[in-house]
Design a protein around this motif. Structure first.
Motif, PDB file in Angstrom:
ATOM      1  N   LEU A 346      30.192  35.767  41.272  1.00 44.27           N
ATOM      2  CA  LEU A 346      29.766  34.625  40.455  1.00 44.27           C
ATOM      3  C   LEU A 346      28.711  35.069  39.453  1.00 44.27           C
ATOM      4  CD1 LEU A 346      29.763  31.733  39.595  1.00 44.27           C
ATOM      5  CD2 LEU A 346      28.308  31.161  41.560  1.00 44.27           C
ATOM      6  N   ALA A 347      27.803  35.907  39.901  1.00 43.55           N
ATOM      7  CA  ALA A 347      26.768  36.406  38.991  1.00 43.55           C
ATOM      8  C   ALA A 347      27.388  37.144  37.814  1.00 43.55           C
ATOM      9  CB  ALA A 347      25.799  37.326  39.749  1.00 43.55           C
ATOM     10  N   LEU A 348      28.359  38.013  38.084  1.00 39.35           N
ATOM     11  CA  LEU A 348      29.019  38.759  37.017  1.00 39.35           C
ATOM     12  C   LEU A 348      29.787  37.827  36.081  1.00 39.35           C
ATOM     13  CD1 LEU A 348      30.291  41.804  39.079  1.00 39.35           C
ATOM     14  CD2 LEU A 348      28.708  41.914  37.155  1.00 39.35           C
ATOM     15  N   LEU A 349      30.437  36.810  36.646  1.00 40.25           N
ATOM     16  CA  LEU A 349      31.176  35.858  35.819  1.00 40.25           C
ATOM     17  C   LEU A 349      30.228  35.103  34.893  1.00 40.25           C
ATOM     18  CD1 LEU A 349      33.959  34.589  35.247  1.00 40.25           C
ATOM     19  CD2 LEU A 349      33.418  32.857  36.989  1.00 40.25           C
ATOM     20  N   LEU A 350      29.072  34.725  35.411  1.00 42.82           N
ATOM     21  CA  LEU A 350      28.085  34.032  34.579  1.00 42.82           C
ATOM     22  C   LEU A 350      27.610  34.926  33.444  1.00 42.82           C
ATOM     23  CD1 LEU A 350      25.952  32.282  37.367  1.00 42.82           C
ATOM     24  CD2 LEU A 350      27.670  31.226  35.877  1.00 42.82           C
ATOM     25  N   LYS A 351      27.357  36.199  33.753  1.00 42.31           N
ATOM     26  CA  LYS A 351      26.916  37.126  32.711  1.00 42.31           C
ATOM     27  C   LYS A 351      27.998  37.331  31.663  1.00 42.31           C
ATOM     28  CE  LYS A 351      25.410  40.446  35.508  1.00 42.31           C
ATOM     29  NZ  LYS A 351      24.784  41.730  35.929  1.00 42.31           N
ATOM     30  N   GLN A 352      29.272  37.320  32.094  1.00 41.96           N
ATOM     31  CA  GLN A 352      30.378  37.507  31.160  1.00 41.96           C
ATOM     32  C   GLN A 352      30.534  36.312  30.230  1.00 41.96           C
ATOM     33  OE1 GLN A 352      32.820  39.873  30.675  1.00 41.96           O
ATOM     34  NE2 GLN A 352      32.147  41.360  32.200  1.00 41.96           N
ATOM     35  N   ARG A 353      30.324  35.109  30.747  1.00 45.54           N
ATOM     36  CA  ARG A 353      30.679  33.902  30.008  1.00 45.54           C
ATOM     37  C   ARG A 353      29.547  33.303  29.181  1.00 45.54           C
ATOM     38  NH1 ARG A 353      35.517  31.633  31.680  1.00 45.54           N
ATOM     39  NH2 ARG A 353      36.826  33.341  32.443  1.00 45.54           N
ATOM     40  N   PHE A 354      28.321  33.654  29.495  1.00 49.82           N
ATOM     41  CA  PHE A 354      27.213  33.051  28.752  1.00 49.82           C
ATOM     42  C   PHE A 354      26.597  34.049  27.777  1.00 49.82           C
ATOM     43  CE2 PHE A 354      27.650  30.238  32.381  1.00 49.82           C
ATOM     44  CZ  PHE A 354      27.544  28.991  31.778  1.00 49.82           C
ATOM     45  N   ARG A 355      25.879  33.529  26.812  1.00 51.00           N
ATOM     46  CA  ARG A 355      25.290  34.347  25.759  1.00 51.00           C
ATOM     47  C   ARG A 355      24.089  35.129  26.276  1.00 51.00           C
ATOM     48  NH1 ARG A 355      23.895  29.215  22.195  1.00 51.00           N
ATOM     49  NH2 ARG A 355      22.984  28.805  24.244  1.00 51.00           N
ATOM     50  N   THR A 356      23.767  36.200  25.585  1.00 55.43           N
ATOM     51  CA  THR A 356      22.577  36.969  25.966  1.00 55.43           C
ATOM     52  C   THR A 356      21.306  36.161  25.746  1.00 55.43           C
ATOM     53  OG1 THR A 356      22.510  37.963  23.747  1.00 55.43           O
ATOM     54  CG2 THR A 356      23.669  39.193  25.471  1.00 55.43           C
ATOM     55  N   THR A 357      21.364  35.144  24.889  1.00 54.78           N
ATOM     56  CA  THR A 357      20.191  34.302  24.652  1.00 54.78           C
ATOM     57  C   THR A 357      19.998  33.255  25.736  1.00 54.78           C
ATOM     58  OG1 THR A 357      21.569  32.904  23.226  1.00 54.78           O
ATOM     59  CG2 THR A 357      20.219  34.588  22.147  1.00 54.78           C
ATOM     60  N   ASP A 358      20.995  33.051  26.597  1.00 58.61           N
ATOM     61  CA  ASP A 358      20.857  32.107  27.703  1.00 58.61           C
ATOM     62  C   ASP A 358      20.176  32.783  28.889  1.00 58.61           C
ATOM     63  OD1 ASP A 358      22.217  30.039  26.345  1.00 58.61           O
ATOM     64  OD2 ASP A 358      24.160  30.857  26.952  1.00 58.61           O
ATOM     65  N   VAL A 359      19.465  32.006  29.665  1.00 58.21           N
ATOM     66  CA  VAL A 359      18.778  32.515  30.859  1.00 58.21           C
ATOM     67  C   VAL A 359      19.687  32.310  32.068  1.00 58.21           C
ATOM     68  CG1 VAL A 359      16.791  32.222  32.382  1.00 58.21           C
ATOM     69  CG2 VAL A 359      16.502  32.041  29.896  1.00 58.21           C
ATOM     70  N   ILE A 360      19.914  33.385  32.822  1.00 50.70           N
ATOM     71  CA  ILE A 360      20.754  33.307  34.022  1.00 50.70           C
ATOM     72  C   ILE A 360      19.961  33.880  35.189  1.00 50.70           C
ATOM     73  CG2 ILE A 360      22.983  33.873  35.040  1.00 50.70           C
ATOM     74  CD1 ILE A 360      23.950  34.619  32.223  1.00 50.70           C
ATOM     75  N   GLY A 361      19.732  33.069  36.212  1.00 51.39           N
ATOM     76  CA  GLY A 361      18.939  33.533  37.346  1.00 51.39           C
ATOM     77  C   GLY A 361      19.544  33.121  38.677  1.00 51.39           C
ATOM     78  N   ARG A 362      19.176  33.875  39.711  1.00 53.34           N
ATOM     79  CA  ARG A 362      19.534  33.499  41.076  1.00 53.34           C
ATOM     80  C   ARG A 362      18.290  32.919  41.716  1.00 53.34           C
ATOM     81  NH1 ARG A 362      20.644  37.346  46.258  1.00 53.34           N
ATOM     82  NH2 ARG A 362      21.447  35.753  47.694  1.00 53.34           N
TER      83      ARG A 362
END
Length: 446
Positions: A346-362
Motif C-alpha cells: 500500500l505504501a508503494l502504491l501511494l508513492k506511485q499514485r500521488f505527487r511528490t508535492t503531496d505528503v505521504i506518511g504512515r
C-alpha cells in the motif's frame, strides 16, 4: 531533534465475519486498471515465475518488457532501467562482456539470482550491477529498487545558503553551485540568517569564518542553539589557515572546513557529499522503517506546514486518513510477514499514485495519512477512490492461495477545518463512518 528536523522537511474463506473483506480470489488475476507508468527491460527466461512477477509489478505501474541479451533496444520506448535474471539459461552461457554492456546501457540495472553467495554477488558487481536481489523475490523489494532508480534520474536539487559579508564572493559561490544544478542563495548580513533559513529551508549552510559584525563561529553557535536547526549541515568557507582557529570553528558546530581557494569542481563535490549525508540522516530520522514513508511525527509536522502555506496563499488542501480493513485478520490468517508485505504494498502504491508535492506518511500500524496540497473535495475523493479500487484488485500470495485486501478512507478539508487537531479529528470521524458503513469506501467529513 526528530521533531525539529521534521519541521524543516518536510484476506481466505472463513465463518468469522472479521475476515469478510479479506476475500479469496482466483490466482493470477492481473490488475487491469493500474496505469502503466514505467517501462523496465527484463533479461531472463519466459517462465511462470516471470509472468507472475510481471503481473505483480503492473499493480505498481511498472511494465516488464521481455528482451534477449544483445537485442537492440526499442528507440520509441522510454526505459527506466533493466532487471537481469542471472539464473536464466541465455545469461548463464553469456560472457561477462554481454552483461557489462547491459549494465552500461542501463545504469542502475538490477541483478536477481538464487545465488546469494559472496562469489555470485562479486561477479555481478564486476559486471556493473550494484543492486543484487536474492530470490525468492518479494515484489515490494524490487519495486523499491526500481523506484530508487527513478529518483536518481529525477533528483531534488540541493539547497545551499551562503552567508558571507563579501557580496561578490558570495555571488560567485552561488553561481558555481547554481551551474551544478543546485538551488543556492547568498546573504551578506549574518543577522538575516534565521529569516533566510525559515524562508529558504537550506540543507547546507556555507559560512564565512571572519565577518565583522558577527563571526562565523558566533553564528554557528547561535544556529546550533536552536533545536530546529541542530541537524542542518554547516560548513565554513574561509581563507583561515591557522589550525587553532579551524578547530575552534569545528567545535562551534561546524561539520566541515573548506578553503576559499578550493577549485570550483572540488567545491561542488564537497557540497554534494555533505548534502547527501544530510539527506541520509534526515531520512533515518523522519522515515518509517518498514515503508520508507514519513513517520507519525514528521507527518503531523507536515500538516502544520501545509496549514501555514495554505493560509499565506489562501489555498485549499485535503487531509486523508487511510486504514487497511480487517488487518488483524490478515496477520492472524497469513502471518505477520505477509501482513508487512500488505503494508509495504500500500505504501508503494501511494508513492506511485500521488505527487511528490503531496505528503505521504504512515501514522502507525495499518494507518496512513496524506496531505494533498491544493486538492479540494472533488479531486481528493476521485484520486483516493481510484487508489482504493487499485489496492482492492491487488493479489497477495500465501503459498498456493491468493487473497486481496481493501482499505477505508476519511477526508477532511481545509479551510473548513483550520487546525491540525480539527483536521485530524474530522478525518478520523469520516474514517469511522466509512468503516461503519461497510468498509472499502471513501467518506468526506461534513
Amino acid at each position: 531533534m526528530l521533531d525539529a528536523l521534521s519541521a524543516l522537511v518536510i484476506e481466505s474463506k472463513s465463518d468469522d465475519p472479521a475476515v469478510a473483506d479479506v476475500k479469496d480470489r482466483p490466482a493470477n488475476t492481473a490488475d487491469k486498471s493500474a496505469p502503466i507508468l514505467t517501462n523496465v527491460y527484463f533479461y531472463g527466461d519466459d517462465s511462470s515465475d516471470t509472468g507472475d512477477l510481471s503481473r505483480r509489478l503492473t499493480d505498481f505501474g511498472i511494465q516488464l518488457i521481455q528482451t534477449e541479451p544483445g537485442a537492440e533496444p526499442a528507440h520509441d520506448v522510454d526505459v527506466i532501467t533493466a532487471v537481469v535474471d542471472f539464473d536464466a539459461e541465455a545469461l548463464v552461457s553469456s560472457n561477462a562482456e554481454v552483461l557489462r554492456r547491459i549494465s552500461e546501457q542501463y545504469p542502475g540495472a538490477i541483478a536477481i539470482s538464487a545465488d546469494g553467495s559472496f562469489e555470485g554477488r562479486l561477479a555481478a558487481l564486476r559486471a556493473g550491477f550494484e543492486t543484487y536481489l536474492e530470490k525468492p523475490l518479494d515484489v515490494t523489494t524490487i519495486v523499491d529498487a526500481i523506484d530508487k532508480r527513478i529518483s536518481e534520474r529525477q533528483p531534488e536539487p540541493f539547497r545551499i545558503l551562503i552567508v558571507d559579508d563579501d557580496q561578490e564572493l558570495g555571488k560567485y559561490v552561488e553561481l558555481i553551485l547554481s551551474a551544478a544544478g543546485m538551488i543556492s542563495q547568498s546573504i551578506t548580513n549574518p543577522f538575516e540568517t534565521f529569516d533566510a533559513i525559515r524562508e529558504f529551508c537550506p540543507e547546507l549552510i556555507l559560512l564565512d569564518l571572519n565577518m565583522p559584525e558577527c563571526s562565523g563561529v558566533e553564528l554557528a553557535t547561535i544556529i546550533r542553539q536552536q533545536d530546529a536547526l541542530s541537524s542542518v549541515s554547516i560548513a565554513f568557507l574561509s581563507s583561515e589557515t591557522e589550525p587553532a582557529r579551524q578547530i575552534e570553528a569545528m567545535h562551534s558546530g561546524g561539520d566541515d572546513f573548506l578553503p576559499k581557494t578550493l577549485r570550483a569542481e572540488h567545491l561542488v563535490s564537497a557540497v554534494e557529499a555533505r548534502v547527501k549525508r544530510f539527506r541520509q540522516l534526515r531520512s533515518m530520522l523522519v522515515s518509517d522503517s518498514l515503508t520508507g514513508l514519513l513517520n507519525h511525527t514528521a507527518t503531523k509536522h507536515q500538516i502544520e506546514t501545509e496549514i501555514g502555506r495554505a493560509k499565506r496563499e489562501r489555498s485549499e488542501f485535503s487531509l486523508v486518513m487511510i486504514d487497511i480493513d480487517h488487518f488483524k485478520a490478515v496477520n492472524d490468517t497469513y502471518g505477520h510477514g505477509l501482513g508487512d508485505e500488505v503494508i509495504r504494498s500500500l505504501a508503494l502504491l501511494l508513492k506511485q499514485r500521488f505527487r511528490t508535492t503531496d505528503v505521504i506518511g504512515r501514522l502507525g500500524g495499518e494507518e496512513f495519512g496524506l496531505v494533498l496540497s491544493g486538492a479540494g473535495r472533488e479531486d481528493a475523493v476521485r484520486i483516493v477512490d481510484e487508489v482504493r479500487q487499485s489496492f482492492s484488485e491487488m493479489e497477495f500470495q500465501a503459498g498456493q492461495q491468493s487473497f486481496s485486501v481493501t482499505f477505508s478512507a476519511g477526508i477532511s478539508l481545509y479551510p473548513a477545518y483550520q487546525s491540525v487537531k480539527d483536521l485530524s479529528d474530522a478525518a478520523d470521524r469520516a474514517l469511522y463512518e466509512a468503516k461503519h458503513a461497510g468498509r472499502n469506501r471513501v467518506v468526506v467529513a461534513d
